[in-house]
Structure formats: C-alpha cells, structure tokens
Motif scaffolding. Structure first.
Motif, PDB file in Angstrom:
ATOM      1  N   LYS A   1       1.129  -1.380  -0.231  1.00 49.79           N
ATOM      2  CA  LYS A   1      -0.316   0.042   0.136  1.00 49.79           C
ATOM      3  C   LYS A   1       0.682   1.323   0.159  1.00 49.79           C
ATOM      4  O   LYS A   1       0.418   2.213  -0.347  1.00 49.79           O
ATOM      5  N   LEU A   2       2.480   1.353   0.920  1.00 51.72           N
ATOM      6  CA  LEU A   2       3.168   2.606   0.582  1.00 51.72           C
ATOM      7  C   LEU A   2       3.434   2.562  -1.084  1.00 51.72           C
ATOM      8  O   LEU A   2       3.730   4.114  -1.196  1.00 51.72           O
ATOM      9  N   THR A   3       3.166   1.629  -1.518  1.00 58.82           N
ATOM     10  CA  THR A   3       4.082   1.836  -3.111  1.00 58.82           C
ATOM     11  C   THR A   3       2.783   3.191  -4.038  1.00 58.82           C
ATOM     12  O   THR A   3       3.170   3.889  -3.953  1.00 58.82           O
ATOM     13  N   GLY A   4       1.692   1.698  -3.379  1.00 60.54           N
ATOM     14  CA  GLY A   4       1.021   2.688  -3.931  1.00 60.54           C
ATOM     15  C   GLY A   4       0.184   3.708  -4.079  1.00 60.54           C
ATOM     16  O   GLY A   4      -0.091   5.404  -4.773  1.00 60.54           O
ATOM     17  N   ALA A   5       0.363   4.429  -2.958  1.00 59.62           N
ATOM     18  CA  ALA A   5       0.460   5.865  -1.722  1.00 59.62           C
ATOM     19  C   ALA A   5       1.714   6.916  -2.320  1.00 59.62           C
ATOM     20  O   ALA A   5       1.216   7.866  -2.744  1.00 59.62           O
ATOM     21  N   PHE A   6       2.672   5.834  -2.882  1.00 57.13           N
ATOM     22  CA  PHE A   6       3.832   6.662  -2.894  1.00 57.13           C
ATOM     23  C   PHE A   6       4.239   7.475  -4.507  1.00 57.13           C
ATOM     24  O   PHE A   6       3.914   8.391  -5.073  1.00 57.13           O
ATOM     25  N   ALA A   7       2.994   6.552  -5.281  1.00 60.75           N
ATOM     26  CA  ALA A   7       2.458   6.081  -6.869  1.00 60.75           C
ATOM     27  C   ALA A   7       1.677   7.523  -6.639  1.00 60.75           C
ATOM     28  O   ALA A   7       2.031   8.759  -7.378  1.00 60.75           O
ATOM     29  N   VAL A   8       0.394   7.949  -6.357  1.00 61.82           N
ATOM     30  CA  VAL A   8      -0.678   9.259  -6.400  1.00 61.82           C
ATOM     31  C   VAL A   8       0.175  10.178  -5.506  1.00 61.82           C
ATOM     32  O   VAL A   8       0.292  11.150  -6.651  1.00 61.82           O
ATOM     33  N   PHE A   9       1.222  10.087  -5.032  1.00 62.44           N
ATOM     34  CA  PHE A   9       1.568  11.230  -3.615  1.00 62.44           C
ATOM     35  C   PHE A   9       2.538  11.813  -5.336  1.00 62.44           C
ATOM     36  O   PHE A   9       2.557  13.182  -5.545  1.00 62.44           O
ATOM     37  N   LEU A  10       3.908  11.424  -6.166  1.00 60.91           N
ATOM     38  CA  LEU A  10       4.252  11.593  -6.864  1.00 60.91           C
ATOM     39  C   LEU A  10       3.347  11.999  -8.025  1.00 60.91           C
ATOM     40  O   LEU A  10       3.893  12.963  -8.252  1.00 60.91           O
ATOM     41  N   VAL A  11       2.334  11.475  -8.392  1.00 52.60           N
ATOM     42  CA  VAL A  11       2.053  12.274  -9.193  1.00 52.60           C
ATOM     43  C   VAL A  11       1.565  12.692  -9.177  1.00 52.60           C
ATOM     44  O   VAL A  11       1.413  14.039 -10.052  1.00 52.60           O
ATOM     45  N   GLY A  12       0.008  12.819  -7.992  1.00 53.77           N
ATOM     46  CA  GLY A  12      -0.464  14.255  -7.660  1.00 53.77           C
ATOM     47  C   GLY A  12       0.959  15.690  -7.538  1.00 53.77           C
ATOM     48  O   GLY A  12       0.372  16.778  -8.105  1.00 53.77           O
ATOM     49  N   GLN A  13       1.694  15.213  -6.503  1.00 53.02           N
ATOM     50  CA  GLN A  13       2.570  16.547  -6.535  1.00 53.02           C
ATOM     51  C   GLN A  13       3.084  16.591  -7.852  1.00 53.02           C
ATOM     52  O   GLN A  13       3.404  18.634  -8.219  1.00 53.02           O
ATOM     53  N   ALA A  14       3.690  16.567  -9.207  1.00 56.47           N
ATOM     54  CA  ALA A  14       4.469  16.308 -10.203  1.00 56.47           C
ATOM     55  C   ALA A  14       2.828  17.226 -10.694  1.00 56.47           C
ATOM     56  O   ALA A  14       4.281  18.222 -11.883  1.00 56.47           O
ATOM     57  N   ILE A  15       1.949  16.793 -10.969  1.00 52.01           N
ATOM     58  CA  ILE A  15       1.118  17.136 -12.043  1.00 52.01           C
ATOM     59  C   ILE A  15       0.483  18.890 -11.429  1.00 52.01           C
ATOM     60  O   ILE A  15       0.353  19.605 -12.067  1.00 52.01           O
ATOM     61  N   ASP A  16       0.769  18.872  -9.609  1.00 48.74           N
ATOM     62  CA  ASP A  16       0.290  20.263  -9.532  1.00 48.74           C
ATOM     63  C   ASP A  16       1.493  21.025  -9.782  1.00 48.74           C
ATOM     64  O   ASP A  16       1.329  21.994 -10.059  1.00 48.74           O
ATOM     65  N   ILE A  17       2.797  20.432  -9.176  1.00 50.77           N
ATOM     66  CA  ILE A  17       3.639  21.809 -10.020  1.00 50.77           C
ATOM     67  C   ILE A  17       3.431  22.073 -11.320  1.00 50.77           C
ATOM     68  O   ILE A  17       4.049  23.582 -12.059  1.00 50.77           O
ATOM     69  N   ALA A  18       3.721  20.809 -12.847  1.00 47.07           N
ATOM     70  CA  ALA A  18       3.504  21.459 -13.522  1.00 47.07           C
ATOM     71  C   ALA A  18       3.113  21.836 -14.045  1.00 47.07           C
ATOM     72  O   ALA A  18       2.194  22.930 -15.265  1.00 47.07           O
ATOM     73  N   GLY A  19       1.296  22.542 -13.342  1.00 44.59           N
ATOM     74  CA  GLY A  19       0.040  23.421 -13.526  1.00 44.59           C
ATOM     75  C   GLY A  19      -0.862  22.368 -14.263  1.00 44.59           C
ATOM     76  O   GLY A  19      -1.993  23.285 -14.906  1.00 44.59           O
ATOM     77  N   TYR A  20      -1.304  21.151 -13.494  1.00 47.24           N
ATOM     78  CA  TYR A  20      -2.552  21.120 -13.999  1.00 47.24           C
ATOM     79  C   TYR A  20      -3.865  21.486 -14.168  1.00 47.24           C
ATOM     80  O   TYR A  20      -4.511  22.572 -13.238  1.00 47.24           O
ATOM     81  N   VAL A  21      -4.342  21.796 -15.215  1.00 44.58           N
ATOM     82  CA  VAL A  21      -5.710  22.068 -15.213  1.00 44.58           C
ATOM     83  C   VAL A  21      -6.653  21.298 -15.698  1.00 44.58           C
ATOM     84  O   VAL A  21      -6.996  20.711 -16.021  1.00 44.58           O
ATOM     85  N   SER A  22      -7.638  21.272 -14.108  1.00 49.40           N
ATOM     86  CA  SER A  22      -8.691  20.575 -14.150  1.00 49.40           C
ATOM     87  C   SER A  22      -9.716  20.456 -15.402  1.00 49.40           C
ATOM     88  O   SER A  22     -10.502  21.523 -16.261  1.00 49.40           O
ATOM     89  N   PRO A  23     -10.644  19.700 -15.747  1.00 50.53           N
ATOM     90  CA  PRO A  23     -11.879  19.380 -17.031  1.00 50.53           C
ATOM     91  C   PRO A  23     -12.977  19.927 -16.285  1.00 50.53           C
ATOM     92  O   PRO A  23     -12.847  20.274 -15.191  1.00 50.53           O
ATOM     93  N   THR A  24     -13.827  20.542 -16.806  1.00 56.04           N
ATOM     94  CA  THR A  24     -15.176  21.248 -16.702  1.00 56.04           C
ATOM     95  C   THR A  24     -15.911  20.085 -17.397  1.00 56.04           C
ATOM     96  O   THR A  24     -16.067  19.282 -17.440  1.00 56.04           O
ATOM     97  N   GLU A  25     -17.341  21.129 -16.364  1.00 59.34           N
ATOM     98  CA  GLU A  25     -18.148  19.583 -16.999  1.00 59.34           C
ATOM     99  C   GLU A  25     -19.915  20.700 -16.543  1.00 59.34           C
ATOM    100  O   GLU A  25     -19.757  21.514 -15.993  1.00 59.34           O
ATOM    101  N   SER A  26     -20.419  20.475 -17.946  1.00 62.64           N
ATOM    102  CA  SER A  26     -21.454  21.409 -18.131  1.00 62.64           C
ATOM    103  C   SER A  26     -22.694  20.582 -19.166  1.00 62.64           C
ATOM    104  O   SER A  26     -22.189  19.409 -18.954  1.00 62.64           O
ATOM    105  N   MET A  27     -23.423  20.957 -18.634  1.00 58.67           N
ATOM    106  CA  MET A  27     -25.362  20.267 -18.872  1.00 58.67           C
ATOM    107  C   MET A  27     -25.596  21.121 -20.657  1.00 58.67           C
ATOM    108  O   MET A  27     -26.094  22.097 -20.764  1.00 58.67           O
ATOM    109  N   VAL A  28     -25.475  19.616 -21.080  1.00 57.47           N
ATOM    110  CA  VAL A  28     -26.015  19.722 -22.433  1.00 57.47           C
ATOM    111  C   VAL A  28     -27.076  19.037 -22.705  1.00 57.47           C
ATOM    112  O   VAL A  28     -26.607  17.703 -22.824  1.00 57.47           O
ATOM    113  N   ASN A  29     -28.565  19.586 -23.272  1.00 58.15           N
ATOM    114  CA  ASN A  29     -29.483  18.858 -23.791  1.00 58.15           C
ATOM    115  C   ASN A  29     -29.663  18.555 -22.062  1.00 58.15           C
ATOM    116  O   ASN A  29     -29.845  16.574 -21.981  1.00 58.15           O
ATOM    117  N   GLY A  30     -29.086  18.377 -21.184  1.00 62.81           N
ATOM    118  CA  GLY A  30     -30.177  17.421 -19.761  1.00 62.81           C
ATOM    119  C   GLY A  30     -29.162  16.791 -19.166  1.00 62.81           C
ATOM    120  O   GLY A  30     -29.135  15.876 -18.589  1.00 62.81           O
TER     121      GLY A  30
END
Length: 480
Positions: free
Chosen positions: A373-402
């Motif tokens: 479980k530690l390796t899984g946590a390390f992976a998620v943490f590493l990727v999370g920090q890397a993409i945050d520092i790199a300036g990741y922009v989250s997608p948006t969600e809108s309603m189209v025809n319901g």
C-alpha cells in the motif's frame, strides 16, 4: 496435509477468487482515485496525493497489528478464514463511501471526507488481505505448488483487473453525471469484490499443526522480518517492481487523455495490457518451473524496460494499432514481474521458521501488505505533486441537453513534458533496480528444496535441531 500433496482444483480456484478484491480494488483506486479527487471532488492534486500518503501512517500501525492478530487468532474455523466472512459487508460499505463525492463547499472539508473514507477503505483491505496473503504459505509447503497456487491467484487478479479496466468508466459515463456514476460504480464493484470471499472461506482449510503453535504478541516481532536477509531482498524486489507499476497506473489516464489525446480509448488500452498479462501467465509459470521464479521475473522486467523505452517514440496522431501494440508489450513484461513477485512471498516464512521455530505468516503478510500500500501511496503522491507543480488544469463539466458533458482543458507544454518523463523514465529506474536485486536473491529452487526437507525433519523431531552444522549453513545463506 503433506508437503508433497497436490492441491485440489477447488482449493486453487476458491483461494484464487479472493484476489478479485486485491487485484481489482487496487487497480481502480490506482487508475481513477486521483482523477476522482481532482476532477469530481474538486481537491487540488497536491492535496489529493496527500490523502493517500497520510493513510500510510495509519497502515504502518494497523497492518503489522493485523498480522499479529491473525497469527494469534484461535477459532474452530482457523486463524485466517474467519476474517473473510467478517470483512464481506465492510468491503461493500467502504467502496461505496470511497467514491461518494461529498459536496462540501470548503476544500478542507472535502479533503477531510476523502481522508476519512480512504482510511476506512484501507483498514478493510488490511483486515481481509493480510489473513488472505498469510494463508498461501499454509495451503502447501511445496515450491512448485506454491507457484501453481500463485498462478491461479494471479489469473483471478488479472481477470478482475481486466474487468476493472473496462467496466467502471462505462458505468460512470452511462450515469446522468460523474457525481452519480462514481458511487453507483462503487456499489457494483463493492459487491463484486465481497461475494467471492464466501467461496474462499468454503474451499480452503488451515494446517492444524501450524495453528496449534503459540505465537507470542511481541511488538518487536514487527521489526523481525527485516532481520531476515532473504525477506529484505524480497521486499526490495517487491517494492521497486510495484512502485513502477503503480506510477504507470496513477498517470496513465492523464498520459492518454492529455498527451496522446485519445481518452475514449483509455479503458480499451488498459484492457489490452491486462489481457496480455493474463494470457502470458501460463508461460511465466512454465518458465519458473523449468528454471526459477527469479529467472521468470527478470525476463518480464527486461521486456518491460524495452516497452517503456518505446513509449518515448509515442506521439499524438499515430495509427491506433500502434497504441495497442505498445499496451500489449507493456502487459507482456508486467505480467511476469507481478506473478513472480507474488509467487516468491509464500517461501519467505519458511526461512523465518528455520530461525524462530514458529510459523508467523501473518506478521510477514502484514509487513508486505503495508509496504504494498505504501508503494501505491507513493505513486499517487508523486504523480499528484508532479502534475500540480507542472500546472495541471482540471476539466469542467457542463449540462448539454440535460446531460453532463466533460470539457477537457488545454494543458501547457511544461505539463506535457513532466507527464512524459514521469510515465517513462521513473518506472525504468525502478525496474532496473528490481533486476539488480533479483540477481542476488538467495532462495533458489534448489536451496528451498533443501530448506523444506530440513524443516520437515525438524518438525518430526519436535522442533529440535537435527543437524547443527547444516542448520548453521542454511542460516548463513538465507538469514544472516
């Protein structure tokens, strides 16, 4: 049960069915949880990675404690099997709560909810999978049969992982919105993971002679596995190989979506990778029987390095079959690494018995599960920090025809560069380290055969030393 006895098919199938949970749950969390937190819950990537990392602090206590608990459990059903029944309802509940997108206005509240539900999920994994992992060493004492048992287990794990690669996104996309789709997916897969443990409970049995031995509750026992040189080498092989796997799984959705720009093929590419893993399981099993588990593992690792190097030549706009060939190449390498990493573990408590005279599979399984479980946590943490520092922009969600429609945001070139480096270079480093350590692993087929025969003699002699010089020789090779 004699060490030479061949396991019944129903036992191999029943035991293997339990890893529908271990393989599938880890896969869904590894591939979708970071995306769920950032894109649905609205938690920043750096905080999202922190959720999983903090939970490992709890696991550092709960996993070894659960190992000690299951070693000391005494019931008519055995030491391990009662926890399969006890854990079934909690598997369902924890997986539903994990994917419920709490709509708190404050980010700290959403972060707190995610942390609490992930701790609950992690605790349930601990309660069920540590006894499950420990049981493998007791079902058979034979080197080859343990490889066979692991192959069946990994076949179920791979089958579950294939289903978990293809189906969750279909369920989520079919719902009115992702906020609705994720908890529905959690309920369906919570049931899918929980119910097979009934078969595991009914088709397995435990060794009365192992259960009869007393295992004192000593806190220092948690550190004792690390005195075992064979275990230290094994755990480094296990950690480095799964760190590479978990990093690939944590970032692959971002890589396919934002670099290759084929998000609609994500589940099919993952499915291809996993199907190839499953198909090649018999080949790697045969390789381990003919040569050794380490040779089979190194073969898979070399193929995997070649695959990750080839990812540097991938780019958007290539013919679609090229991406599927790449996924198949990755699967042909990772399959060998995964099955052999798990196949080696049941042999480790035999080395401990040589020194301690006790069967402490639970403690070893607790340490192994925590570090997994530690390796899984390390992976998620590493990727999370890397993409945050790199300036990741989250997608948006809108309603189209319901109906909810996801709009993927344009990412910077710096983000794409970080994405490619983390996807290819970091796993290659970990795989290379895995190969180096594997070359120095002391517990070969021949050595294990000698160890098994000597332990059988010693058990027949009420646990007393049979040949002091020979025992010292084995200990010097495997433990000191």
């Amino acid at each position: 049960m004699k060490s030479t006895e061949r396991l019944r098919m129903r036992t191999q199938l029943g035991y293997g069915a339990g890893d529908l949970y271990g393989g599938g749950a880890f896969f869904i969390v590894s591939t979708l949880y970071l995306v769920f937190l950032t894109d649905v819950m609205g938690v920043r990537p750096a905080l999202a990675g922190l959720v999983v990392l903090i939970a490992r602090g709890w696991d550092a206590v709960s996993d070894p404690v659960m190992g000690m608990i299951t070693d000391r459990t005494r019931t008519r059903m055995g030491r391990r099997r009662p926890y399969f029944l006890l854990g079934m309802p909690f598997i369902v509940l924890s997986f539903v709560f994990l994917w419920y997108p709490a709509g708190f206005a404050a980010e700290w509240a959403r972060f707190s909810y995610a942390l609490v539900t992930y701790l609950f999920f992690s605790t349930v994994i601990t309660m069920v999978m540590i006894p499950y992992n420990a049981l493998a060493s007791e079902l058979t004492l034979d080197y080859g049969e343990r490889s066979r048992l692991t192959a069946y287990r990994l076949a179920f794990s791979e089958l579950s992982t294939i289903i978990c690669a293809l189906v969750p996104l279909l369920i989520i996309d079919a719902a009115a919105s992702r906020a609705v789709g994720y908890p529905i997916m959690g309920l369906i897969f919570g049931l899918f993971f929980a119910l097979p443990f009934l078969a595991t409970f009914l088709t397995t049995s435990e060794r009365p002679d192992f259960t009869a031995r007393s295992t004192p509750a000593e806190w220092k026992a948690f550190a004792e596995p690390f005195r075992n040189r064979t275990f230290r080498r094994f755990i480094l092989i296990f950690l480095f190989s799964f760190a590479a796997i978990d990093i690939v799984l944590a970032i692959i959705v971002f890589f396919v979506t934002h670099y290759l720009r084929i998000p609609h093929l994500t589940n099919l590419l993952l499915g291809t990778l996993l199907i190839v893993q499953l198909v090649l399981l018999p080949l790697y099993y045969a390789l381990s029987r003919r040569y050794s588990k380490i040779i089979a593992l190194i073969t898979g690792a070399v193929i995997w390095i070649i695959a990750m190097l080839s990812s540097l030549f991938l780019r958007p706009g290539l013919p679609i079959p090229v991406y599927f060939v790449f996924a198949a190449l990755v699967g042909s390498g990772t399959g060998g690494v995964i099955v052999m990493a798990y196949a080696i573990f049941p042999d480790i408590p035999d080395v401990d018995e040589l020194v301690s005279g006790r069967r402490r599979e639970g403690i070893f399984a607790g340490v192994q599960t925590f570090l997994r479980k530690l390796t899984g946590a390390f992976a998620v943490f590493l990727v999370g920090q890397a993409i945050d520092i790199a300036g990741y922009v989250s997608p948006t969600e809108s309603m189209v025809n319901g109906a909810a429609q996801v709009v993927i945001a344009e990412q910077s070139q710096a983000f794409i560069t970080v994405l490619r480096v983390v996807f290819a270079a970091v796993p290659i480093v970990f795989i290379f380290l895995t190969i180096l350590i594997s070359l120095r692993f002391p517990l070969s087929r021949e050595v294990h055969g000698k160890l098994k025969a000597y332990l059988a003699e010693r058990r027949a002699n009420d646990g007393k030393v049979v040949d002091e010089a020979y025992e010292k020789e084995l200990r010097a090779l495997l433990f000191d």
